[in-house]
Design an enzyme around this catalytic site. Sequence first.
Site, short mmCIF file in Angstrom:
data_model
loop_
_atom_site.label_atom_id
_atom_site.label_comp_id
_atom_site.label_asym_id
_atom_site.label_seq_id
_atom_site.Cartn_x
_atom_site.Cartn_y
_atom_site.Cartn_z
N GLU A 1 -5.76 -2.48 8.74
CA GLU A 1 -5.97 -1.32 7.86
C GLU A 1 -5.16 -1.59 6.60
OE1 GLU A 1 -7.93 1.18 8.38
OE2 GLU A 1 -8.28 1.19 10.54
N CYS B 1 -3.24 5.12 0.96
CA CYS B 1 -4.23 4.04 0.91
C CYS B 1 -5.54 4.58 0.32
CB CYS B 1 -4.45 3.45 2.29
SG CYS B 1 -4.76 4.69 3.53
P1 NAD Z 1 3.57 -3.77 3.53
O1 NAD Z 1 2.42 -4.68 3.69
O2 NAD Z 1 4.67 -4.18 2.62
O3 NAD Z 1 4.25 -3.48 4.95
C1 NAD Z 1 3.55 -2.86 6.00
C2 NAD Z 1 4.17 -3.24 7.33
O4 NAD Z 1 3.89 -4.61 7.59
C3 NAD Z 1 5.70 -3.11 7.37
O5 NAD Z 1 6.06 -2.64 8.64
C4 NAD Z 1 6.17 -4.54 7.17
O6 NAD Z 1 7.44 -4.81 7.70
C5 NAD Z 1 5.09 -5.31 7.90
N1 NAD Z 1 4.89 -6.70 7.48
C6 NAD Z 1 4.79 -7.16 6.21
N2 NAD Z 1 4.53 -8.48 6.22
C7 NAD Z 1 4.46 -8.85 7.52
C8 NAD Z 1 4.23 -10.10 8.18
N3 NAD Z 1 4.02 -11.21 7.49
N4 NAD Z 1 4.23 -10.12 9.53
C9 NAD Z 1 4.43 -8.97 10.24
N5 NAD Z 1 4.67 -7.77 9.66
C10 NAD Z 1 4.68 -7.72 8.32
O7 NAD Z 1 2.96 -2.36 3.08
P2 NAD Z 1 3.72 -1.04 2.63
O8 NAD Z 1 4.26 -1.23 1.25
O9 NAD Z 1 4.62 -0.54 3.70
O10 NAD Z 1 2.49 0.00 2.57
C11 NAD Z 1 1.63 0.14 1.50
C12 NAD Z 1 0.32 -0.57 1.74
O11 NAD Z 1 -0.26 -0.15 2.96
C13 NAD Z 1 -0.73 -0.25 0.68
O12 NAD Z 1 -1.40 -1.43 0.35
C14 NAD Z 1 -1.65 0.73 1.38
O13 NAD Z 1 -2.95 0.79 0.85
C15 NAD Z 1 -1.63 0.19 2.76
N6 NAD Z 1 -2.03 1.21 3.72
C16 NAD Z 1 -3.28 1.11 4.26
C17 NAD Z 1 -3.73 2.07 5.15
C18 NAD Z 1 -5.10 1.99 5.72
O14 NAD Z 1 -5.35 2.70 6.70
N7 NAD Z 1 -6.01 1.20 5.19
C19 NAD Z 1 -2.88 3.14 5.52
C20 NAD Z 1 -1.62 3.19 4.96
C21 NAD Z 1 -1.19 2.21 4.07
#
Ligand code: NAD
Length: 510
Positions: free
Chosen positions: A260, A294
């Site tokens: 997601e 998002c």
């Molecule tokens: P992010 O990608 O920086 O982090 C999200 C999560 O992933 C965190 O828990 C982080 O520690 C983990 N993570 C990051 N890289 C990783 C890796 N290589 N391996 C394992 N875990 C990893 O995102 P963010 O800044 O927390 O959130 C914002 C983003 O999330 C925006 O792009 C938003 O659109 C998206 N989002 C999408 C949805 C959806 O349902 N499509 C919902 C909420 C947020």
Amino acid sequence: MEFLKTLQVQEQNMGTSSGAHWFNTETSILSSFSPTDNRLIGKVYTTSEADYHALIKTAQEGFKVWRSWPAPKRGEVVRHLGEKLRILKKPLGQLVSYEMGKSLAEGMGEVQEMIDICDFAVGLSRQLYGLTIQSERQDHRMYEHWQPLGIVGIISAFNFPVAVWSWNAAIAWICGDVCIWKPSEKTPLCAVAVQHIVAEIFKEHGVPEGVSCTIQGNREIGSWLVKDEKVALISATGSTAMGKIVGKLVSERLGRSLLELGGNNAIIISQHADLNLAIPAAVFGAVGTAGQRCTTTRRLIIHSSIFDIVTSKLQKAYSQLKIGDPLDAQYHVGPLIDKAAVDTYLKAIEASKKEGGVFIVEGGVLSGNQYESGCYVKPCIIKVHSDSTIAKHETFAPILYVMTYETIEEAIDIQNNVPQGLSSAIITNHLKESEIFLSYKGSDCGIANVNIGTSGAEIGGAFGGEKETGGGRESGSDAWKNYMRRQTTTINWGNNLPLSQGIKFDLGNA
Ligand code: NAD
């Protein structure tokens, strides 16, 4: 701040947990500061590698017991959790609001989503339907049924620190799975609070340890889950950059992932639109959660004949927005999550200016006592060309790009011409236009709305998006199938062994 006490988020040695048990290993510390006032809310220990492996063992053991419970009995536990969340809606909403920065109404709304998905999961626990299929063989019965998967790893983003976890966990649990949650390192305390709530309910029902686990830390700790073949499904919510790494690592081990990821959502405002719907839909979509959903509305594609009137109404609406402490109900917009997000916001504005973007509503960082955390920015509107490069990126901030179109086909082209495919909407009273938008020629997104905005999805539908949004579906509808494995069974209740496709295999007198 009474809610911090109520939710037990300031105790010692919090971090990794397998349910009632909290691991006490003293590892590095993750400090959580509120973006609203920059105060330290609390600290957690990050998960050690040894604790991670111990947790996996507990989860595996827990799974063996949990999967044997009848699904409606598992549903009863989830029902009780939903009731507890009703009682704790306010304090948990306050914590979400304080740690993440969204308005209290949205923080409470997030807890309401948790309650809703619990209700949905309870009903589902008496369904999880399979199919019966007509067999071509005499006196045979064929059917498909669904089995639990095992350990589900949930990686969540900062902007929905509790709801997205619950979409996964409530459904995974009634399916018979166990969950290990790695919350965002930016909102660790929300996960601690939720884990305390779950542990209490699980204890009352005698749910084994390991059915609800949390680990804490950054992406490296998340990658332990991602690479671990003992984790059957990785459900990861976050940026597209994260999803590209996670998706690749999970597929290398032929595991399952549910992604997601980022969105870049647009509303088409037709010349046939009711502007009494269009303006509030656009404003809430663009500034709600300070543009950090998002499903945030990032682009408005406006028919050229009504561009001036729409933008002047938007200017008026934006002038009424109140920005400030999200816990104070008088404010519509809170802070961004941190200063890095403020930087990204400023860079996007600069990039758009370089492309010839013009402010319709000016942006900037707010200063003064009330804004001393440095994370408060002004929601802004920028007029750009429909082919703008910066408008094709998801900038997680309250920047709304506006552009014009002439024909509905052109509007749909502009709407679809971005790498992401999460949410989309059209505001129109013209039946044919809305049908075109919803047809195979229309929106290429996972969500396509008519006469409402892009954000604020209900849990009953399957939630997710196409292209760089990752293709996953969570929450309602039949998204539960992601959390189970399908088994096809054929039973022969006759006295002969006919082979399918009419194949003869004669063993003579054997
Ligand atoms: P992010 O990608 O920086 O982090 C999200 C999560 O992933 C965190 O828990 C982080 O520690 C983990 N993570 C990051 N890289 C990783 C890796 N290589 N391996 C394992 N875990 C990893 O995102 P963010 O800044 O927390 O959130 C914002 C983003 O999330 C925006 O792009 C938003 O659109 C998206 N989002 C999408 C949805 C959806 O349902 N499509 C919902 C909420 C947020």
